[in-house]
Design a protein around this motif. Structure first.
Motif, PDB file in Angstrom:
ATOM      1  N   ALA A 177       0.737  -1.275  -0.069  1.00  0.00           N
ATOM      2  CA  ALA A 177      -0.003   0.024   0.009  1.00  0.00           C
ATOM      3  C   ALA A 177       0.671   1.310  -0.022  1.00  0.00           C
ATOM      4  O   ALA A 177       0.573   2.449  -0.367  1.00  0.00           O
ATOM      5  CB  ALA A 177      -0.937   0.121   1.283  1.00  0.00           C
ATOM      6  N   THR A 178       2.107   1.304   0.560  1.00  0.00           N
ATOM      7  CA  THR A 178       2.980   2.289   0.600  1.00  0.00           C
ATOM      8  C   THR A 178       3.780   2.500  -0.662  1.00  0.00           C
ATOM      9  O   THR A 178       4.676   3.471  -0.585  1.00  0.00           O
ATOM     10  CB  THR A 178       3.967   2.109   1.810  1.00  0.00           C
ATOM     11  N   ASP A 179       3.525   1.796  -1.768  1.00  0.00           N
ATOM     12  CA  ASP A 179       4.203   2.106  -3.012  1.00  0.00           C
ATOM     13  C   ASP A 179       4.061   3.660  -3.337  1.00  0.00           C
ATOM     14  O   ASP A 179       2.824   3.960  -3.448  1.00  0.00           O
ATOM     15  CB  ASP A 179       3.734   1.303  -3.899  1.00  0.00           C
ATOM     16  N   PRO A 180       5.107   4.425  -3.399  1.00  0.00           N
ATOM     17  CA  PRO A 180       5.128   5.844  -3.905  1.00  0.00           C
ATOM     18  C   PRO A 180       4.369   6.199  -4.998  1.00  0.00           C
ATOM     19  O   PRO A 180       3.640   7.166  -5.263  1.00  0.00           O
ATOM     20  CB  PRO A 180       6.354   6.204  -3.508  1.00  0.00           C
ATOM     21  N   VAL A 181       4.385   5.218  -6.038  1.00  0.00           N
ATOM     22  CA  VAL A 181       4.066   5.376  -7.211  1.00  0.00           C
ATOM     23  C   VAL A 181       2.763   5.225  -7.453  1.00  0.00           C
ATOM     24  O   VAL A 181       1.972   6.163  -8.074  1.00  0.00           O
ATOM     25  CB  VAL A 181       4.878   4.532  -8.398  1.00  0.00           C
ATOM     26  N   SER A 182       2.138   4.221  -6.923  1.00  0.00           N
ATOM     27  CA  SER A 182       0.707   3.981  -7.124  1.00  0.00           C
ATOM     28  C   SER A 182      -0.274   4.460  -6.030  1.00  0.00           C
ATOM     29  O   SER A 182      -1.347   4.607  -6.186  1.00  0.00           O
ATOM     30  CB  SER A 182       0.527   2.411  -7.542  1.00  0.00           C
ATOM     31  N   GLY A 183       0.460   4.779  -4.937  1.00  0.00           N
ATOM     32  CA  GLY A 183      -0.649   5.377  -4.074  1.00  0.00           C
ATOM     33  C   GLY A 183      -0.702   7.113  -4.378  1.00  0.00           C
ATOM     34  O   GLY A 183       0.037   7.575  -5.021  1.00  0.00           O
ATOM     35  N   PRO A 184      -1.453   7.894  -3.473  1.00  0.00           N
ATOM     36  CA  PRO A 184      -1.524   9.152  -3.638  1.00  0.00           C
ATOM     37  C   PRO A 184      -0.417   9.779  -3.099  1.00  0.00           C
ATOM     38  O   PRO A 184       0.567   9.236  -2.230  1.00  0.00           O
ATOM     39  CB  PRO A 184      -2.935   9.490  -2.612  1.00  0.00           C
ATOM     40  N   VAL A 185      -0.174  11.148  -3.612  1.00  0.00           N
ATOM     41  CA  VAL A 185       0.902  11.842  -3.123  1.00  0.00           C
ATOM     42  C   VAL A 185       0.833  13.139  -1.937  1.00  0.00           C
ATOM     43  O   VAL A 185       1.769  13.387  -1.551  1.00  0.00           O
ATOM     44  CB  VAL A 185       1.610  12.433  -4.311  1.00  0.00           C
ATOM     45  N   TYR A 186      -0.467  13.492  -1.753  1.00  0.00           N
ATOM     46  CA  TYR A 186      -0.610  14.231  -0.611  1.00  0.00           C
ATOM     47  C   TYR A 186      -1.094  13.657   0.564  1.00  0.00           C
ATOM     48  O   TYR A 186      -1.564  12.596   0.651  1.00  0.00           O
ATOM     49  CB  TYR A 186      -1.921  15.046  -0.961  1.00  0.00           C
ATOM     50  N   ASN A 187      -0.706  14.297   1.686  1.00  0.00           N
ATOM     51  CA  ASN A 187      -0.894  13.513   3.008  1.00  0.00           C
ATOM     52  C   ASN A 187      -2.419  13.372   3.392  1.00  0.00           C
ATOM     53  O   ASN A 187      -2.706  12.234   3.687  1.00  0.00           O
ATOM     54  CB  ASN A 187      -0.347  14.253   4.097  1.00  0.00           C
ATOM     55  N   ARG A 188      -3.205  14.457   3.081  1.00  0.00           N
ATOM     56  CA  ARG A 188      -4.405  14.108   3.423  1.00  0.00           C
ATOM     57  C   ARG A 188      -5.145  12.877   2.633  1.00  0.00           C
ATOM     58  O   ARG A 188      -5.934  12.245   3.044  1.00  0.00           O
ATOM     59  CB  ARG A 188      -5.316  15.593   3.227  1.00  0.00           C
ATOM     60  N   ALA A 189      -4.721  12.763   1.331  1.00  0.00           N
ATOM     61  CA  ALA A 189      -5.237  12.061   0.525  1.00  0.00           C
ATOM     62  C   ALA A 189      -4.672  10.572   0.951  1.00  0.00           C
ATOM     63  O   ALA A 189      -5.296   9.376   0.884  1.00  0.00           O
ATOM     64  CB  ALA A 189      -4.742  12.059  -0.977  1.00  0.00           C
ATOM     65  N   ARG A 190      -3.364  10.601   1.661  1.00  0.00           N
ATOM     66  CA  ARG A 190      -2.972   9.360   1.797  1.00  0.00           C
ATOM     67  C   ARG A 190      -3.794   8.695   3.228  1.00  0.00           C
ATOM     68  O   ARG A 190      -4.146   7.641   3.242  1.00  0.00           O
ATOM     69  CB  ARG A 190      -1.445   9.448   2.623  1.00  0.00           C
ATOM     70  N   TRP A 191      -4.135   9.574   4.101  1.00  0.00           N
ATOM     71  CA  TRP A 191      -5.150   8.914   5.124  1.00  0.00           C
ATOM     72  C   TRP A 191      -6.327   8.425   4.875  1.00  0.00           C
ATOM     73  O   TRP A 191      -6.773   7.394   4.848  1.00  0.00           O
ATOM     74  CB  TRP A 191      -5.622  10.318   6.162  1.00  0.00           C
ATOM     75  N   ALA A 192      -6.969   9.230   3.691  1.00  0.00           N
ATOM     76  CA  ALA A 192      -8.090   8.596   2.979  1.00  0.00           C
ATOM     77  C   ALA A 192      -7.872   7.327   2.210  1.00  0.00           C
ATOM     78  O   ALA A 192      -8.846   6.300   2.426  1.00  0.00           O
ATOM     79  CB  ALA A 192      -8.827   9.543   2.146  1.00  0.00           C
ATOM     80  N   TYR A 193      -6.858   7.242   1.641  1.00  0.00           N
ATOM     81  CA  TYR A 193      -6.369   6.006   0.905  1.00  0.00           C
ATOM     82  C   TYR A 193      -6.347   4.939   1.951  1.00  0.00           C
ATOM     83  O   TYR A 193      -7.051   3.637   1.791  1.00  0.00           O
ATOM     84  CB  TYR A 193      -5.108   6.286   0.251  1.00  0.00           C
ATOM     85  N   GLY A 194      -5.675   5.130   3.171  1.00  0.00           N
ATOM     86  CA  GLY A 194      -5.507   3.927   3.988  1.00  0.00           C
ATOM     87  C   GLY A 194      -6.867   3.631   4.503  1.00  0.00           C
ATOM     88  O   GLY A 194      -6.903   2.131   4.804  1.00  0.00           O
ATOM     89  N   ILE A 195      -7.595   4.431   4.796  1.00  0.00           N
ATOM     90  CA  ILE A 195      -8.829   4.056   5.267  1.00  0.00           C
ATOM     91  C   ILE A 195      -9.644   3.182   4.568  1.00  0.00           C
ATOM     92  O   ILE A 195     -10.460   2.510   4.899  1.00  0.00           O
ATOM     93  CB  ILE A 195      -9.588   5.519   5.931  1.00  0.00           C
ATOM     94  N   GLY A 196      -9.775   3.724   3.205  1.00  0.00           N
ATOM     95  CA  GLY A 196     -10.417   3.133   2.288  1.00  0.00           C
ATOM     96  C   GLY A 196      -9.692   1.712   2.074  1.00  0.00           C
ATOM     97  O   GLY A 196     -10.716   0.627   2.014  1.00  0.00           O
ATOM     98  N   ILE A 197      -8.650   1.587   2.235  1.00  0.00           N
ATOM     99  CA  ILE A 197      -8.066   0.204   2.197  1.00  0.00           C
ATOM    100  C   ILE A 197      -8.600  -0.811   3.333  1.00  0.00           C
ATOM    101  O   ILE A 197      -8.947  -1.796   3.107  1.00  0.00           O
ATOM    102  CB  ILE A 197      -6.737  -0.040   1.903  1.00  0.00           C
ATOM    103  N   GLY A 198      -8.579  -0.107   4.430  1.00  0.00           N
ATOM    104  CA  GLY A 198      -8.896  -0.941   5.706  1.00  0.00           C
ATOM    105  C   GLY A 198     -10.593  -1.237   5.620  1.00  0.00           C
ATOM    106  O   GLY A 198     -10.775  -2.450   5.678  1.00  0.00           O
ATOM    107  N   ILE A 199     -11.383  -0.307   5.016  1.00  0.00           N
ATOM    108  CA  ILE A 199     -12.746  -0.694   4.749  1.00  0.00           C
ATOM    109  C   ILE A 199     -13.067  -1.844   3.877  1.00  0.00           C
ATOM    110  O   ILE A 199     -13.736  -2.810   4.121  1.00  0.00           O
ATOM    111  CB  ILE A 199     -13.844   0.498   4.410  1.00  0.00           C
ATOM    112  N   LEU A 200     -12.326  -1.820   2.908  1.00  0.00           N
ATOM    113  CA  LEU A 200     -12.371  -2.655   1.631  1.00  0.00           C
ATOM    114  C   LEU A 200     -11.981  -4.204   2.140  1.00  0.00           C
ATOM    115  O   LEU A 200     -12.782  -5.292   2.076  1.00  0.00           O
ATOM    116  CB  LEU A 200     -11.815  -2.379   0.687  1.00  0.00           C
ATOM    117  N   ILE A 201     -11.055  -4.051   3.088  1.00  0.00           N
ATOM    118  CA  ILE A 201     -10.540  -5.524   3.420  1.00  0.00           C
ATOM    119  C   ILE A 201     -11.431  -6.093   4.376  1.00  0.00           C
ATOM    120  O   ILE A 201     -11.707  -7.284   4.168  1.00  0.00           O
ATOM    121  CB  ILE A 201      -9.152  -5.255   4.290  1.00  0.00           C
ATOM    122  N   LEU A 202     -12.176  -5.320   5.339  1.00  0.00           N
ATOM    123  CA  LEU A 202     -13.302  -5.874   6.305  1.00  0.00           C
ATOM    124  C   LEU A 202     -14.382  -6.228   5.170  1.00  0.00           C
ATOM    125  O   LEU A 202     -14.568  -7.484   5.592  1.00  0.00           O
ATOM    126  CB  LEU A 202     -13.531  -4.754   7.098  1.00  0.00           C
TER     127      LEU A 202
END
Lengths: 203, 366
Positions: free
Chosen positions: B300-325
């Motif tokens: 998930a932390t791959d800098p190329v395929s993930g978002p580049v802004y910090n606020r977007a990174r929080w949303a990105y991680g939360i999205g991954i968590g929700i989808l995993i559940l």
């Protein structure tokens, strides 16, 4: 068929597990053509969502009141003309949407160009109406399915538009630029969306 | 010795550097000696870290999990990694020659991260085809390292997972059965992964809590060291966390992404488990079983395929968590980490866009 599925589940399944574009690959033409920027993708996505939902509801009424032998007021089986009727309803509706967009957002109207009237022949919209009949949905399920397919298409085109905006700076091989890379991305998207398989079923 | 090698490299560079094999010679030179050039393209970083150092830290972070899996599953791991490197490398070299560009270092990470997500029993030709598909369609068609939109290692794994579901779900070998050839011989014991066991029990109508008791008993610490048969990189939670801390403290991975994933799993996982204990696993099991730690730290932390802004990174991680559940609890698949990260890779450009438009709007309104 399973008519007892809750309409919310039908809605969810139509967006994610059985996405009209990523699982059935319907509505590809405008998806490929209008996804260059987020703004137009967003506008067309909204228009398609609206048309899909409304036509699914109208076509549901027409099918069960006039065409289907056992429920129609004529008592005659007219289902052989369902495609013509469905397309006619969709065309009329698109006309309406076109006028509304022209009135309220001329820039979007210009940006969408020929693809706005071409929603008429967007296979995703006719497909939704036909699937609704084939799967024998109840009214509320059909409405949920119409909204779900529209939102699913909306989601797909907005995602690809975001990706294509980012890909403007990518060093893509010359022959793949444009539609080629978009189709590859669509394939990869379809692969990722398979992760939802089994979360909800359309029956 | 070093002098002779340097001499040889120089002569090779002179002879072949401009020809069709230029990229290969140049890559060899890059690998043996540090580059004396500044980075020419992404992955761009604000400070002086160039792509090569970036990749080196990621590989060092993967080492604990890698050596751990060699210890658990025997030398077959080395063979699988080698096949992945060679197959992915062929594609990379082919494209470099066609593009007349130096070979990018991204392959060094992809080629190691990808095989560590596979079951040990995976046939080698499958490993090769997964690596080729991942590098080709996940990365090279977009223009190589730094241009891809999805994690190439996960693209390769998803391709294998969807094409050969049987091989990918039955090749799980129990760890620690003698160092030599555990995965090579046919009498190696295979078993269900902890997550698969739960899924099977669930589809048989059993409750999740009962199934977990059967898998791990009461010994939760066992999950920390080895979790039984699993993807070999993800076998030991402790080793993965050590590697994860390495990539985070070397600032190769952004800490916001794993933290938001874990936070979502713990908070939302606990809520869902309390509401529907027979469908959703308890959060500690979610965290420790399967590839969640591995995926959260390294993929998930791959800098190329993930978002580049910090606020977007929080949303990105939360999205991954929700989808995993969601996927683990409700779908037909036992594991949802791979699909969740792939889906959020697709959403990442939109998250960045949302951040940009919010920021610019605030700027305009003073």
């Amino acid at each position: 068929m399973a008519p007892q599925i809750h309409w919310m589940l039908v809605l969810f399944a139509a967006i994610f597990t059985n996405n009209i574009l990523l699982a059935y690959f319907l509505g590809m033409c405008s998806f490929l053509a209008v996804s260059k920027t987020l703004k137009t993708a967003y506008g067309l996505g909204l228009a398609v969502t609206f048309v899909t939902t409304a036509t699914a509801i109208i076509n549901y009424g027409i099918y069960y009141f006039f065409l289907n032998a056992s429920t129609s007021i004529f008592g005659v089986d007219l289902t052989f003309i369902q495609y013509i009727i469905f397309i006619a309803v969709i065309a009329a509706f698109v006309q309406l949407v076109e006028m509304v967009i022209d009135k309220y957002s001329p820039t979007l109207y210009m940006a969408l160009g020929i693809f706005l009237p071409l929603i008429t022949v967007n296979c995703a919209i006719l497909g939704t109406s036909v699937f609704m009949v084939i799967r024998k949905y109840t009214f509320i399920q059909a409405a949920g399915y119409g909204l779900g397919s529209g939102l699913g298409w909306f989601l797909a085109i907005v995602l690809i538009a975001g990706i294509r905006q980012q890909l403007r700076f990518a060093n893509i091989p010359e022959p793949l630029k444009g539609v080629g890379i978009t189709m590859i991305v669509t394939g990869l998207m379809a692969m990722a969306f398979l992760g939802f398989a089994g979360v909800a079923n359309l029956g | 010795m070093m002098y002779v090698l340097r001499k040889l490299m120089d002569r090779m560079l002179q002879a072949y550097g401009k020809g069709p094999f230029g990229p290969i010679v140049e890559a060899l030179d890059f690998f043996l000696y540090s580059p004396d050039k500044t980075p020419e393209g992404p992955p761009y970083i604000r400070d002086g870290v160039d792509a090569k150092r970036f990749m080196s830290w990621a590989i060092i972070g993967l080492f604990p999990a890698f050596f751990g899996s060699v210890y658990f599953f025997g030398p077959r791991v080395l063979l699988v990694v080698l096949v992945s490197y060679v197959a992915g490398g062929l594609v990379e070299v082919m494209f470099s020659i066609l593009r007349k560009e130096p070979i990018a270092e991204g392959l060094l990470v992809t080629g190691l991260i990808f095989p560590l997500t596979l079951p040990v029993g995976t046939p080698l030709w499958m490993v090769a085809s997964g690596a080729i598909f991942g590098v080709f369609f996940g990365k090279e068609v977009f223009g190589g390292t730094g241009h891809n939109i999805m994690n190439p290692a996960l693209v390769g794994r998803a391709f294998l997972f969807l094409s050969f579901p049987k091989a990918m779900s039955s090749g799980w070998v129990l760890p620690g059965q003698g160092a030599l050839g555990a995965g090579l011989s046919h009498d190696a014991t295979t078993g269900a992964t902890p997550l698969l066991a739960v899924k099977l029990a669930q589809s048989a109508g059993q409750s999740v809590t009962v199934a977990i008791k059967e898998v791990v008993g009461t010994d939760w610490l066992q999950l920390l060291w080895t979790k039984g048969p699993d993807a070999f990189g993800a076998t030991s939670a402790i080793l993965v966390v050590i590697g994860g801390l390495i990539v985070i403290f070397s600032r190769v991975a952004n800490w916001r992404i794993p933290v938001s994933i874990f936070g979502t799993i713990i908070v939302l996982g606990w809520v869902l488990h309390t509401l529907a204990p027979s469908t959703f696993m308890p959060p500690h099991y979610q965290l420790l079983a399967g590839g969640l730690l591995y995926g959260a730290f390294f993929m998930a932390t791959d800098p190329v395929s993930g978002p580049v802004y910090n606020r977007a990174r929080w949303a990105y991680g939360i999205g991954i968590g929700i989808l995993i559940l969601l996927i683990r609890g409700l779908s037909g698949y036992p594991e949802g980490v791979m699909f969740s990260i792939l889906i959020m890779n697709l959403v990442a450009p939109l998250l960045d866009h949302a951040h940009r438009s919010i920021t610019s709007r605030r700027f305009q309104h003073g």
